[in-house]
Scaffold this motif. Structure first.
Motif, short mmCIF file in Angstrom:
data_model
loop_
_atom_site.label_atom_id
_atom_site.label_comp_id
_atom_site.label_asym_id
_atom_site.label_seq_id
_atom_site.Cartn_x
_atom_site.Cartn_y
_atom_site.Cartn_z
N VAL A 1 0.85 -1.19 0.00
CA VAL A 1 0.00 0.00 0.00
C VAL A 1 0.89 1.25 0.00
O VAL A 1 1.79 1.36 0.83
CB VAL A 1 -0.92 0.03 1.23
N GLN A 2 0.63 2.13 -0.92
CA GLN A 2 1.35 3.41 -0.96
C GLN A 2 0.35 4.52 -0.64
O GLN A 2 -0.78 4.50 -1.13
CB GLN A 2 1.96 3.66 -2.34
N LEU A 3 0.80 5.47 0.16
CA LEU A 3 -0.07 6.55 0.61
C LEU A 3 0.59 7.90 0.35
O LEU A 3 1.79 8.07 0.61
CB LEU A 3 -0.34 6.41 2.11
N VAL A 4 -0.20 8.85 -0.14
CA VAL A 4 0.30 10.19 -0.41
C VAL A 4 -0.69 11.20 0.15
O VAL A 4 -1.87 11.19 -0.22
CB VAL A 4 0.50 10.44 -1.91
N GLU A 5 -0.19 12.07 1.04
CA GLU A 5 -1.02 13.12 1.62
C GLU A 5 -0.94 14.40 0.78
O GLU A 5 0.08 14.66 0.14
CB GLU A 5 -0.58 13.46 3.05
N SER A 6 -2.00 15.17 0.82
CA SER A 6 -2.02 16.48 0.17
C SER A 6 -3.01 17.37 0.90
O SER A 6 -3.82 16.88 1.70
CB SER A 6 -2.40 16.36 -1.32
N LEU A 19 -7.42 17.71 4.43
CA LEU A 19 -6.31 16.88 4.00
C LEU A 19 -6.84 15.68 3.23
O LEU A 19 -7.91 15.15 3.55
CB LEU A 19 -5.50 16.39 5.20
N SER A 20 -6.08 15.27 2.23
CA SER A 20 -6.42 14.09 1.45
C SER A 20 -5.34 13.05 1.59
O SER A 20 -4.15 13.39 1.64
CB SER A 20 -6.59 14.45 -0.03
N CYS A 21 -5.75 11.79 1.61
CA CYS A 21 -4.82 10.66 1.61
C CYS A 21 -5.20 9.77 0.45
O CYS A 21 -6.30 9.19 0.44
CB CYS A 21 -4.92 9.91 2.93
N ALA A 22 -4.32 9.68 -0.54
CA ALA A 22 -4.57 8.85 -1.72
C ALA A 22 -3.83 7.54 -1.56
O ALA A 22 -2.62 7.53 -1.32
CB ALA A 22 -4.10 9.58 -2.98
N ALA A 23 -4.57 6.45 -1.70
CA ALA A 23 -4.00 5.12 -1.53
C ALA A 23 -3.85 4.43 -2.89
O ALA A 23 -4.70 4.58 -3.77
CB ALA A 23 -4.88 4.27 -0.62
N LYS A 78 -9.53 7.34 -1.70
CA LYS A 78 -9.04 8.48 -0.92
C LYS A 78 -9.78 8.56 0.42
O LYS A 78 -10.96 8.19 0.53
CB LYS A 78 -9.24 9.79 -1.69
N VAL A 79 -9.08 9.06 1.40
CA VAL A 79 -9.67 9.39 2.70
C VAL A 79 -9.35 10.84 2.99
O VAL A 79 -8.21 11.28 2.80
CB VAL A 79 -9.13 8.47 3.80
N GLY A 114 2.30 7.37 4.90
CA GLY A 114 2.65 8.39 3.93
C GLY A 114 3.85 9.18 4.41
O GLY A 114 4.36 8.97 5.51
N GLN A 115 4.28 10.14 3.59
CA GLN A 115 5.48 10.90 3.90
C GLN A 115 5.20 12.06 4.84
O GLN A 115 6.14 12.65 5.40
CB GLN A 115 6.13 11.41 2.60
N GLY A 116 3.94 12.41 5.01
CA GLY A 116 3.57 13.49 5.91
C GLY A 116 3.41 14.81 5.18
O GLY A 116 4.00 15.03 4.11
N ILE A 117 2.60 15.69 5.76
CA ILE A 117 2.37 17.00 5.18
C ILE A 117 2.19 18.02 6.32
O ILE A 117 1.58 17.71 7.35
CB ILE A 117 1.15 16.99 4.24
N GLN A 118 2.74 19.20 6.12
CA GLN A 118 2.74 20.22 7.16
C GLN A 118 1.42 20.97 7.21
O GLN A 118 0.89 21.39 6.17
CB GLN A 118 3.87 21.22 6.94
N VAL A 119 0.90 21.13 8.42
CA VAL A 119 -0.24 22.01 8.68
C VAL A 119 0.21 23.02 9.73
O VAL A 119 0.68 22.63 10.80
CB VAL A 119 -1.46 21.23 9.19
N THR A 120 0.09 24.29 9.40
CA THR A 120 0.48 25.35 10.33
C THR A 120 -0.72 26.26 10.56
O THR A 120 -1.31 26.76 9.61
CB THR A 120 1.65 26.17 9.78
#
Length: 123
Positions: A1-6, A19-23, A78-79, A114-120
Motif C-alpha cells: 500500500v502506498q499513501l500520499v497526503e495532500s 487533508l487528502s490521503c490517496a492510496a 481516498k480518505v 505516507g510521507q507526511g504534510i505540514q499544517v500550520t
C-alpha cells in the motif's frame, strides 16, 4: 500500500483545511482502515482519527472531536480529514497510515505510512 497526503498549508486560527490521503497498490482499498496521525516538533506522534476498513466505524481523539471529520471515498481510493475551527495547537506534520482502525489510535496498529504534510495554524 502506498499513501500520499495532500492539502496541507498555512491557515489562521478558526479556519479550515481538508487533508487528502490517496492510496494505491494491489491490496483492495476496502481491506484496511486509514488513520490520521500528527507530530509536532519535540512531541510524539499522536493519533487524530481513523476510519475502519470499508468505512466501518470512525474514531477521533478527544482533542479534535467535533472539529475534525474523516470521510472515505472508495471509488477514488481516498480518505479525507476535514478540519474546522483550527487552533495553533493543531500545528504539526500530519500523516496518513493504513492498518487496523480502532478506538485506540496507536502507531503500532498501522503498517504503511505516507510521507507526511505540514499544517500550520497561526494565531
Amino acid at each position: 500500500v502506498q499513501l500520499v497526503e495532500s492539502g496541507g498549508g498555512l491557515v489562521q486560527a478558526g479556519g479550515s483545511l481538508t487533508l487528502s490521503c490517496a492510496a494505491s497498490g494491489s491490496t483492495p482499498f476496502g481491506n484496511y482502515g486509514i488513520g490520521w496521525f500528527r507530530q509536532a516538533p519535540g512531541r510524539e506522534r499522536e493519533g487524530v482519527s481513523c476510519i475502519g476498513a470499508a468505512g466501518s466505524g470512525t474514531y477521533y481523539a478527544d482533542s479534535v472531536e467535533g472539529r475534525f471529520t474523516i470521510v472515505s471515498d472508495s471509488a477514488k481510493r481516498k480518505v479525507y480529514l476535514q478540519m474546522h475551527n483550527l487552533e495553533p495547537e493543531d500545528t504539526a506534520v500530519y500523516y496518513c497510515a493504513a492498518g487496523a482502525c480502532g478506538e485506540i489510535l496507536k502507531t503500532f496498529m498501522y503498517d504503511y505510512w505516507g510521507q507526511g504534510i505540514q499544517v500550520t495554524v497561526s494565531s
